[in-house]
Design an enzyme around this catalytic site. Structure first.
Site, PDB file in Angstrom:
ATOM      1  N   ALA A  33      -0.636  -2.752  -1.768  1.00 17.24           N
ATOM      2  CA  ALA A  33      -0.273  -3.926  -0.963  1.00 17.24           C
ATOM      3  C   ALA A  33      -1.173  -4.143   0.267  1.00 17.24           C
ATOM      4  CB  ALA A  33       1.200  -3.822  -0.574  1.00 17.24           C
ATOM      5  N   ASN A  47       8.636  -1.600  -5.484  1.00 20.34           N
ATOM      6  CA  ASN A  47       7.421  -0.778  -5.634  1.00 20.34           C
ATOM      7  C   ASN A  47       7.101  -0.643  -7.118  1.00 20.34           C
ATOM      8  OD1 ASN A  47       5.347   0.857  -4.376  1.00 20.34           O
ATOM      9  ND2 ASN A  47       6.357   2.637  -5.268  1.00 20.34           N
ATOM     10  N   ARG A  58      -2.043 -12.071  -7.281  1.00 26.19           N
ATOM     11  CA  ARG A  58      -0.971 -11.123  -7.628  1.00 26.19           C
ATOM     12  C   ARG A  58       0.298 -11.527  -6.876  1.00 26.19           C
ATOM     13  NH1 ARG A  58      -2.265  -4.930  -7.865  1.00 26.19           N
ATOM     14  NH2 ARG A  58      -0.455  -5.064  -9.234  1.00 26.19           N
ATOM     15  N   ARG A  85      -6.412  -2.562  -5.068  1.00 29.31           N
ATOM     16  CA  ARG A  85      -4.982  -2.755  -5.352  1.00 29.31           C
ATOM     17  C   ARG A  85      -4.225  -1.992  -4.256  1.00 29.31           C
ATOM     18  NH1 ARG A  85      -4.433   2.044  -5.176  1.00 29.31           N
ATOM     19  NH2 ARG A  85      -2.317   1.764  -5.902  1.00 29.31           N
ATOM     20  N   ASP A 117       5.679  -2.566  -2.095  1.00 30.08           N
ATOM     21  CA  ASP A 117       4.870  -3.791  -2.064  1.00 30.08           C
ATOM     22  C   ASP A 117       5.564  -4.913  -1.318  1.00 30.08           C
ATOM     23  OD1 ASP A 117       3.617  -2.283  -4.412  1.00 30.08           O
ATOM     24  OD2 ASP A 117       2.299  -4.006  -4.106  1.00 30.08           O
ATOM     25  N   GLN A 155      -2.081   5.006 -12.050  1.00 36.08           N
ATOM     26  CA  GLN A 155      -2.677   5.118 -10.709  1.00 36.08           C
ATOM     27  C   GLN A 155      -2.428   6.496 -10.095  1.00 36.08           C
ATOM     28  OE1 GLN A 155      -0.845   2.545 -11.827  1.00 36.08           O
ATOM     29  NE2 GLN A 155      -1.264   0.643 -10.732  1.00 36.08           N
TER      30      GLN A 155
END
Ligand code: MRU
Length: 364
Positions: free
Chosen positions: A55, A254, A90, A53, A244, A203
């Site tokens: 970007a 983001n 995604r 994960r 992102d 995260q």
């Protein structure tokens, strides 16, 4: 970066020269597991299930996903199918589209029997390029941190607040928001990082804390709602996050909650910087709130938590009443007016159309 004393990237080619290996990020910080991708479906699952994960790493994995697909079917139909399958994984990180467009443009100009080798070579180039870009943006960001530290009279520690994981685990190496932190730490600047846990998937708690710890960077985990309080009490010198998707006008999209940190930073005169590689800029849009597609994920990520039990088992627990509905918006947009600067591989830009255009004139 270093894992257990060994230089490591987040994605690499396996010993057979065709399989792709990744760190399975769904298992960190409790288990360090390398997963192997052999097919297009493996790459699709790795991105969708967030084994990889962030970007830039999503883009790099998609590039290798195209290469894996070419092993099975290098026809025009195979190429189209691989693009479609990976593109659907995604929606928010624009690096995915960037990498897929790049590979598709290259491969469709070649006869099918040359596509597999060309795809592997280009995917490797994209990975190497990402490392270079992130290292260079790290240097520019180190300058930002150093200046703030100097301007404050070189205090014993300089406090950086970050959200989610925009470290080396989110890229091929170095990271975006954290590249400046690693470079500053390595240069002897006494950085300390406030790490937002970053619900719902945490995260920050699981990945950012783990990678900062591996590199020996002092850090403290906080829950998502603490940042405003810390800023009111002068305990944050600068906020640095990733993005992102950055619009041509400097809006940044983001991980959910970034916008609230930017508002708190604005209200407390704390500089708010965003680290980003060029491929994260979407030159086709300007208004982030209106035009960036926001991923909505499984509400189960909100109602449940995964963690390590006291007796060492990884467990999932439910935290809300069984029948309460939940919503899971994964990203939000911070308007350019709240961003102090965009740290890129070409330097620090003002968050505006003019600022970005000055650094990337080829996109005008
Ligand atoms: O949902 P994730 O974990 O892929 O979200 C990652 C982020 O929000 C990062 O901050 C972003 O990708 C920038 S990365 C270097």
């Amino acid at each position: 970066m270093i894992v257990n004393g060994k230089p490591t990237r987040t994605i690499w080619l396996g010993d057979n020269g065709e399989s792709v290996e990744i760190i399975d990020q769904t298992r960190l910080p409790h288990e360090y597991i390398v997963a192997r991708l052999d097919t297009l479906a493996d790459a699709e699952r790795a991105i969708f299930d967030m084994q990889v994960r962030g970007a830039p790493l999503i883009g790099a994995t998609a590039a290798y996903g195209m290469a894996l697909a070419m092993r099975d079917d290098a026809s025009d139909a195979g190429l189209e199918n691989a693009y479609k399958v990976l593109y659907a994984t995604r929606p928010t990180a624009v690096n995915l589209r960037w990498a897929l467009d790049d590979l598709k443009g290259l491969l469709s100009s070649l006869p099918p029997d040359q596509r597999q080798a060309a795809a592997y070579a280009r995917a490797a180039e994209i990975c190497d390029q990402d490392v270079e870009i992130c290292s260079s943006l790290g240097e520019h960001g180190r300058g930002v941190i150093e200046k703030i530290w100097n301007d404050k009279g070189k205090p014993e520690r300089i406090n950086v607040l970050t959200h989610c994981n925009a470290g080396w685990l989110a890229t091929v190496d170095w990271g975006t928001a954290l590249a400046p932190v690693y470079k500053a730490h390595d240069a002897g600047i006494p950085v300390h990082i406030w790490v937002d846990e970053t619900r719902p998937r945490n995260q920050g708690a699981s990945l950012t804390c783990w990678e900062l710890g591996q590199h020996g960077v002092p850090h403290t985990l906080i829950v998502d709602n603490v940042g405003g309080h810390l800023m009111q009490h002068g305990m944050v010198d600068v906020v640095i996050t990733g993005t992102d998707r950055t619009t041509a006008a400097g809006d940044v999209c983001n991980k959910i909650g970034t916008y609230l940190k930017a508002l708190a930073a604005f209200d407390n005169d704390v500089p708010f910087y965003v680290g980003l590689p060029g491929p994260t800029i979407d030159w086709t849009i300007k208004d982030g709130v209106r035009d960036v597609p926001i991923e909505e994920r499984d509400p189960g990520e909100v109602t449940r938590l995964v963690g390590l039990s006291d007796d060492g088992r990884i467990e999932t627990v439910t935290i809300s009443p069984k029948d309460s509905p939940a919503a899971n918006f994964a990203f939000d947009v911070t308007p350019a007016r709240l961003v102090t600067g965009l740290i890129t591989e070409r330097g620090v830009a003002e968050a505006s159309e003019e600022g970005l255009a000055a650094l990337y004139p080829e996109h005008q």
